[in-house]
Scaffold this active site. Structure first.
Site, short mmCIF file in Angstrom:
data_model
loop_
_atom_site.label_atom_id
_atom_site.label_comp_id
_atom_site.label_asym_id
_atom_site.label_seq_id
_atom_site.Cartn_x
_atom_site.Cartn_y
_atom_site.Cartn_z
CG HIS A 53 166.27 -4.53 29.30
ND1 HIS A 53 166.36 -5.90 29.40
CD2 HIS A 53 167.54 -4.07 29.50
CE1 HIS A 53 167.61 -6.26 29.64
NE2 HIS A 53 168.34 -5.17 29.71
CD GLU A 55 161.46 -5.85 26.75
OE1 GLU A 55 162.32 -4.98 27.00
OE2 GLU A 55 161.75 -6.96 26.28
CB CYS A 90 166.04 -10.32 28.93
SG CYS A 90 165.57 -9.20 30.25
CB CYS A 93 161.73 -7.83 30.04
SG CYS A 93 162.89 -6.46 30.18
ZN LIG Z 1 164.83 -7.24 29.27
#
Ligand SMILES: [Zn+2]
Ligand SMILES: [Zn+2]
Lengths: 180, 313
Positions: A53, A55, A90, A93
């Protein structure tokens, strides 16, 4: 000021669109120097790794920066930084951000399916004590939502509209890989 | 020492039963029972309490539930044909397991449909002895992974269908704060499928011939063999993320790693040591049980499999 950095994060989300990734982007900004230290966008398809992701990419970039600066410790740098990300981080993360001791986050729209900063779980500020007698090991995340969320939502809607729900099995699999 | 497997299920399956108060009465004339019950179904429907049987026979008397009584509620009721109205505690929720059913029956008769598979999981009896031996062998290799660099935790991702180890990883937070064993294993699987993001420090770099097949000897010891099948090519075509794969990890995955396993569609997870501070699949939260998450996987905790037991084979 938040809008300036969020625009940069949105630029990264557009980079993601170009490589057919779910449009989520982020930047990590050094508070004092007001300078972008790391950028990231979804790289799930490119890496075939569903954990890549925006991040996580940006944290890796920051880590590289620390290494090339020789001696700088990531955990010393992160508390002086702010993350701007187009979509609520999420659960994975969110906890990752806490593990690297980032403490300030601005995000655009909420992530109803996986959001770790309130939508699905309060991973951003749930108390995490250390082993017996040790105070909380990980500081909570201070989170502000809604910065330029309309644009973030628009990008996501545009992206999912391009997906063909009648695609054959193989394409559907690829589609599912997009989930953020 | 023989270890035990615990299926880490939703808390609801292990909970003691909850009770609530109902008003209840005696049917004065048994010949009118059918009619009284029919009327009650309309005037006091049981729609939220379908697990409760309406009538219970006791000492040759018919007791019938009328309605739930909330706390502090004055339960003065007058219903034609029903006498001696009193309040009684009955099970609030549908029993999910046989244990809960037996407990519920002590208070009031309930409907119950036994889920045979679930009962085995609740009792920790879901694996055959051969399967147990295989899980132990893989877990031992996950522990070996941890001891390689004196890492706090080690992990292994296995394709149970082919009985092949696909990825190994150990926690290396000194190198990178997010390089937990689980995250590294996930990335190794990605690399095997033609992707991947992390390059390991050169000193511990691995080559593709590290993918080995494991088989279990008659006496239960793990035997590693060079894999005959061209694993990499096959995996590229057949697999999607970690679908249907098993993860063996010495420690319960933290919240980050647990969610990473959801994203990666792992099949099953086995761990030994719980993490009371940040454990994501049992200790602090049970991410794999959340109904609003799009992928669920099975989780098993291995009890009494400490290092000593596994190494003293
Ligand atoms: Zn994430
Ligand atoms: Zn972890």
């Amino acid at each position: 000021m938040e809008e300036k950095w969020m625009s940069e994060a949105l630029k990264m989300a557009e980079v993601a669109v170009e490589s057919r990734e779910v449009p989520v982007g982020c930047v990590i900004v050094n508070n004092q120097e007001q300078k972008i230290l790391a950028r990231g966008c979804n790289e799930v398809n490119a890496t075939l790794n569903a954990t890549r992701h925006a991040e996580m990419i940006a944290i890796d970039k920051l880590m590289e920066l620390c290494r090339s600066n020789g001696g700088t410790k990531l955990e010393e740098l992160t508390p002086k930084c702010t993350l701007y990300v187009t979509v609520e981080p999420c659960i994975m993360c969110t906890y990752g951000l806490r593990l690297v001791k980032l403490t300030r986050v601005f995000f655009g729209c909420h992530n109803e399916r996986f959001g770790g900063c309130g939508s699905m779980m309060n991973a951003h500020d749930m108390e995490l004590g250390g082993p017996a007698g040790v105070p909380a090991l990980l500081p909570p995340l201070l989170v502000t939502s809604g910065i330029m969320k309309e644009i973030a939502i628009e990008l996501l809607q545009e992206f999912y509209k391009g997906e063909n729900p009648n695609a054959p099995e193989e394409k559907m699999k690829r589609k599912r890989r997009h989930e953020n | 020492m023989e270890g035990k497997f615990e299926a880490v299920l939703h808390d609801d399956y292990y909970k003691d039963i909850e009770l609530c108060w109902f008003s209840c009465g005696l049917i004065a004339d048994k010949k009118e029972a059918a009619q009284i019950i029919k009327k009650l179904a309309i005037s006091h429907p049981m729609s939220n309490y379908l697990h409760l049987k309406r009538v219970k026979q006791f000492n040759d008397e018919l007791h019938v539930l009328i309605k739930r009584v909330e706390d502090n509620e004055d339960s003065m009721l007058f219903i034609e044909g029903i006498t001696q109205i009193y309040t009684i505690q009955v099970p609030l929720k549908k029993p999910l397991t046989r244990k809960q059913f037996i407990e519920s029956q002590k208070f009031w008769n309930c409907h119950f449909f036994e889920d045979k598979k679930l009962e085995k999981y609740v009792a920790g009896l879901m694996f055959t002895s051969e399967e147990i031996e295989r899980h132990k062998c893989y877990m031992k290799l996950a522990q070996d992974e941890a001891t390689k660099i004196m890492s706090p935790a080690g992990g292994l991702i296995v394709d149970p269908e082919q009985d092949i180890i696909l990825a190994r990883g150990y926690t290396n937070t000194k190198w990178h704060p997010l390089q937990h064993a689980v995250m590294k294993c996930i990335d190794e699987v990605a690399r095997l499928q033609g992707g991947g993001a992390w390059n390991e420090p050169a000193a511990v770099n691995r080559t593709s011939d590290d993918k080995r097949r494991i088989s279990v000897d008659i006496d239960g010891t793990a035997v590693e063999q060079e894999s005959g099948a061209p694993v990499e090519k096959r995996s590229k075509i057949e697999s999607y993320l970690c679908t249907k794969y098993d993860l063996y990890t010495t420690h319960e995955p933290c919240i980050m790693c647990s969610m990473a396993l959801v994203h990666s569609r792992i099949g099953r997870v086995f761990y030994i040591h719980p993490d009371p501070f940040a454990g994501g699949i049992g200790s602090r939260v049970k991410i794999h049980c959340r109904t609003n998450i799009n992928h669920h996987f099975e989780v098993f905790r291995m009890h009494d499999f400490d290092k000593k037991d596994l190494y003293n084979e």
